[in-house]
Design an enzyme around this catalytic site. Structure first.
Site, PDB file in Angstrom:
ATOM      1  N   CYS A   1       4.059   1.111   9.104  1.00 19.40           N
ATOM      2  CA  CYS A   1       5.411   1.468   9.584  1.00 19.40           C
ATOM      3  C   CYS A   1       5.384   2.405  10.798  1.00 19.40           C
ATOM      4  O   CYS A   1       6.417   2.641  11.410  1.00 19.40           O
ATOM      5  CB  CYS A   1       6.209   2.102   8.463  1.00 19.40           C
ATOM      6  SG  CYS A   1       6.398   0.999   7.064  1.00 19.40           S
TER       7      CYS A   1
ATOM      8  N   HIS B   1      11.817   5.971  11.549  1.00 21.04           N
ATOM      9  CA  HIS B   1      11.559   4.725  10.825  1.00 21.04           C
ATOM     10  C   HIS B   1      12.558   4.620   9.680  1.00 21.04           C
ATOM     11  O   HIS B   1      12.766   5.588   8.931  1.00 21.04           O
ATOM     12  CB  HIS B   1      10.116   4.728  10.304  1.00 21.04           C
ATOM     13  CG  HIS B   1       9.849   3.692   9.274  1.00 21.04           C
ATOM     14  ND1 HIS B   1      10.213   2.384   9.443  1.00 21.04           N
ATOM     15  CD2 HIS B   1       9.271   3.778   8.033  1.00 21.04           C
ATOM     16  CE1 HIS B   1       9.873   1.695   8.353  1.00 21.04           C
ATOM     17  NE2 HIS B   1       9.301   2.521   7.495  1.00 21.04           N
TER      18      HIS B   1
ATOM     19  N   ASN C   1      13.866  -1.859   4.949  1.00 22.74           N
ATOM     20  CA  ASN C   1      12.701  -1.330   5.659  1.00 22.74           C
ATOM     21  C   ASN C   1      11.957  -2.496   6.327  1.00 22.74           C
ATOM     22  O   ASN C   1      11.331  -3.287   5.640  1.00 22.74           O
ATOM     23  CB  ASN C   1      11.800  -0.605   4.643  1.00 22.74           C
ATOM     24  CG  ASN C   1      10.529  -0.056   5.244  1.00 22.74           C
ATOM     25  OD1 ASN C   1      10.170  -0.389   6.374  1.00 22.74           O
ATOM     26  ND2 ASN C   1       9.830   0.777   4.488  1.00 22.74           N
TER      27      ASN C   1
HETATM   28  N1  ACO Z   1      16.260  -1.050  -9.795  1.00 24.74           N
HETATM   29  C1  ACO Z   1      16.472  -0.345 -10.926  1.00 24.74           C
HETATM   30  N2  ACO Z   1      15.578   0.570 -11.388  1.00 24.74           N
HETATM   31  C2  ACO Z   1      14.448   0.750 -10.682  1.00 24.74           C
HETATM   32  C3  ACO Z   1      14.169   0.023  -9.498  1.00 24.74           C
HETATM   33  C4  ACO Z   1      15.134  -0.915  -9.076  1.00 24.74           C
HETATM   34  N3  ACO Z   1      14.985  -1.639  -7.948  1.00 24.74           N
HETATM   35  N4  ACO Z   1      12.972   0.420  -9.025  1.00 24.74           N
HETATM   36  C5  ACO Z   1      12.503   1.369  -9.859  1.00 24.74           C
HETATM   37  N5  ACO Z   1      13.400   1.557 -10.858  1.00 24.74           N
HETATM   38  C6  ACO Z   1      13.303   2.497 -11.996  1.00 24.74           C
HETATM   39  C7  ACO Z   1      11.886   2.826 -12.348  1.00 24.74           C
HETATM   40  O1  ACO Z   1      11.340   1.860 -13.200  1.00 24.74           O
HETATM   41  C8  ACO Z   1      12.056   4.175 -13.015  1.00 24.74           C
HETATM   42  O2  ACO Z   1      12.487   3.961 -14.313  1.00 24.74           O
HETATM   43  P1  ACO Z   1      11.938   4.873 -15.523  1.00 24.74           P
HETATM   44  O3  ACO Z   1      12.372   6.263 -15.193  1.00 24.74           O
HETATM   45  O4  ACO Z   1      12.585   4.274 -16.719  1.00 24.74           O
HETATM   46  O5  ACO Z   1      10.429   4.701 -15.484  1.00 24.74           O
HETATM   47  C9  ACO Z   1      13.222   4.817 -12.249  1.00 24.74           C
HETATM   48  O6  ACO Z   1      13.906   3.734 -11.605  1.00 24.74           O
HETATM   49  C10 ACO Z   1      12.796   5.829 -11.205  1.00 24.74           C
HETATM   50  O7  ACO Z   1      11.757   5.257 -10.414  1.00 24.74           O
HETATM   51  P2  ACO Z   1      11.103   6.051  -9.225  1.00 24.74           P
HETATM   52  O8  ACO Z   1      10.061   5.206  -8.566  1.00 24.74           O
HETATM   53  O9  ACO Z   1      10.693   7.395  -9.717  1.00 24.74           O
HETATM   54  O10 ACO Z   1      12.355   6.190  -8.254  1.00 24.74           O
HETATM   55  P3  ACO Z   1      12.539   7.148  -6.996  1.00 24.74           P
HETATM   56  O11 ACO Z   1      13.729   7.979  -7.197  1.00 24.74           O
HETATM   57  O12 ACO Z   1      11.254   7.807  -6.603  1.00 24.74           O
HETATM   58  O13 ACO Z   1      12.898   6.095  -5.856  1.00 24.74           O
HETATM   59  C11 ACO Z   1      11.909   4.935  -3.976  1.00 24.74           C
HETATM   60  C12 ACO Z   1      11.968   5.098  -5.495  1.00 24.74           C
HETATM   61  C13 ACO Z   1      13.261   4.523  -3.474  1.00 24.74           C
HETATM   62  C14 ACO Z   1      10.868   3.877  -3.648  1.00 24.74           C
HETATM   63  C15 ACO Z   1      11.516   6.288  -3.329  1.00 24.74           C
HETATM   64  O14 ACO Z   1      10.419   6.844  -3.986  1.00 24.74           O
HETATM   65  C16 ACO Z   1      11.184   6.121  -1.870  1.00 24.74           C
HETATM   66  O15 ACO Z   1      12.004   5.761  -1.057  1.00 24.74           O
HETATM   67  N6  ACO Z   1       9.946   6.472  -1.457  1.00 24.74           N
HETATM   68  C17 ACO Z   1       9.545   6.354  -0.069  1.00 24.74           C
HETATM   69  C18 ACO Z   1       9.148   4.960   0.265  1.00 24.74           C
HETATM   70  C19 ACO Z   1       8.916   4.844   1.754  1.00 24.74           C
HETATM   71  O16 ACO Z   1       9.494   5.581   2.530  1.00 24.74           O
HETATM   72  N7  ACO Z   1       8.069   3.992   2.221  1.00 24.74           N
HETATM   73  C20 ACO Z   1       7.876   3.976   3.676  1.00 24.74           C
HETATM   74  C21 ACO Z   1       6.644   3.548   4.018  1.00 24.74           C
HETATM   75  S1  ACO Z   1       6.606   1.837   3.817  1.00 24.74           S
HETATM   76  C22 ACO Z   1       5.393   1.226   4.847  1.00 24.74           C
HETATM   77  O17 ACO Z   1       4.653   1.945   5.466  1.00 24.74           O
HETATM   78  C23 ACO Z   1       5.234  -0.265   4.831  1.00 24.74           C
END
Ligand code: ACO
Length: 328
Positions: free
Chosen positions: A115, A253, A283
């Protein structure tokens, strides 16, 4: 930079595939909801390729960039495509674009910094162009992320989209757009985001299996971004000897709207200076910065030749991150 030629941005362009997949559409096969996706990420929909591969998207973006600039493809000396989802390892996407647009005088190669790819590629293109015998360089970020995500994994499938965007750079006498840069990598933390793994596979090794799908530890990436990105933005601004308040736009990004908000808070800069289009595209990895840049220029918020100051910041797999401070 004093004895090097000047490099300016002359035009930008983008292309996204026509097909739109809404959050609601994803609920047909994933245990998720529009509420979860939009509240955690800001994403409402993404464009998904049905038949076009990465080189097709990049070729269309290149055609749009050239049309706006009036420059003939034969005048381009360098094409860099930033991508982590190429059509193939060889030929590169950049070579395919070179052939498709008939940029017969251009050398061409792909660059993979996930990214952060557009920031890395722009930096490399600027350096090459400033000492090269040719006048124009094309820098494109293009991805078909839909072919690398695991569509059964709700924690990643909802995040990504497909698209391409880029810009044409010109070596010239008067205007230098690239004021300062701050670019990093930390390979020790690379396992936080992996994609396209290829295990060793030949007749003399034991059989191994590998899963080439994109895998991400969302929390680790979130923490890494909140720690590293504000520092990178501060450092690139400090190097240019201007104040944070003097930056017109921070073009980050587009990975997550909450991340962008967290960065704006840490930098104590108003969220209005952090334009976003993640709601429309998700993304798009290396394509997200140039797609947003193109839209801001089309809308008239940013004008080439206006002397506005913008910071472009990428972050992602590698881990990689970095910022460019640009005077338009
Ligand atoms: N729908 C419903 N529930 C979901 C989903 C979904 N799509 N995805 C995960 N959950 C659930 C999980 O199973 C978990 O449930 P549990 O508590 O029962 O185990 C709960 O939601 C929380 O999951 P987390 O992964 O802890 O959620 P978080 O609040 O951290 O959000 C996210 C996840 C959006 C991915 C966040 O961590 C994020 O944006 N991180 C940064 C990602 C990023 O910026 N990447 C950029 C680089 S990408 C590249 O370089 C190609």
């Amino acid at each position: 930079m004093s004895n090097q030629a000047k490099v300016r941005i002359c035009s930008v362009g983008k292309y996204v595939p026509e097909k739109i997949l809404s959050n609601e559409d994803l609920t047909k096969w994933l245990d998720t909801s529009d509420e979860w996706i939009s509240s955690r990420t800001g994403i409402k929909q993404r464009h998904i390729s049905t038949t076009e591969n990465t080189s097709d998207l990049c070729t269309k973006a290149a055609e749009s960039i050239l049309e706006k600039s009036g420059v003939d493809a034969s005048e381009i000396g360098l094409i860099i495509v930033a991508t982590m989802s190429p059509d193939s390892q060889s030929p590169s996407v950049a070579c395919k674009v070179q052939g498709n647009i008939q940029a017969v005088n251009a050398l061409a190669f792909d660059l993979n910094a996930a990214c952060s790819g557009f920031v890395y590629a722009s930096s490399v293109a600027e350096k090459m162009l400033s000492v090269a015998p040719y006048r124009y360089a094309l820098v494109i970020g293009g991805e078909v992320m839909s072919k690398v995500v695991n569509w059964e994994d709700r924690s990643t499938a909802v995040l990504f989209g497909d698209g391409a965007g880029g810009m044409l750079l010109e070596r010239n006498e008067h205007t230098h757009s690239f004021v300062s840069e701050d670019i990093h990598a930390d390979g020790t933390r690379g396992s936080a985001l992996t994609s396209g793994e290829q295990a060793v596979n030949n007749p003399i090794t034991p059989k191994t299996t590998s899963d080439a799908h994109l895998k991400m530890s969302g929390r680790d990436i979130f923490d890494f971004v909140v720690r590293s990105v504000p520092k990178s933005v501060k450092d690139v601004v400090e190097d240019s000897q201007i104040e944070l308040n003097d930056v017109d736009y921070f073009i980050l990004h587009q990975a997550n709207a909450r991340l962008i908000k967290a960065v704006s808070k840490k930098l104590k800069q108003p969220i209005e200076k952090f334009p976003q289009n993640i709601q429309h595209y998700g993304n798009t990895s290396a394509a997200s910065i140039p797609i947003l840049l193109e839209e801001l220029i089309e809308q008239g918020d940013i004008q080439l030749g206006s002397n506005q100051t913008i910071v472009l910041t990428g972050f992602g797999g590698g881990l990689t991150w970095g910022s460019l401070l640009i005077k338009l």
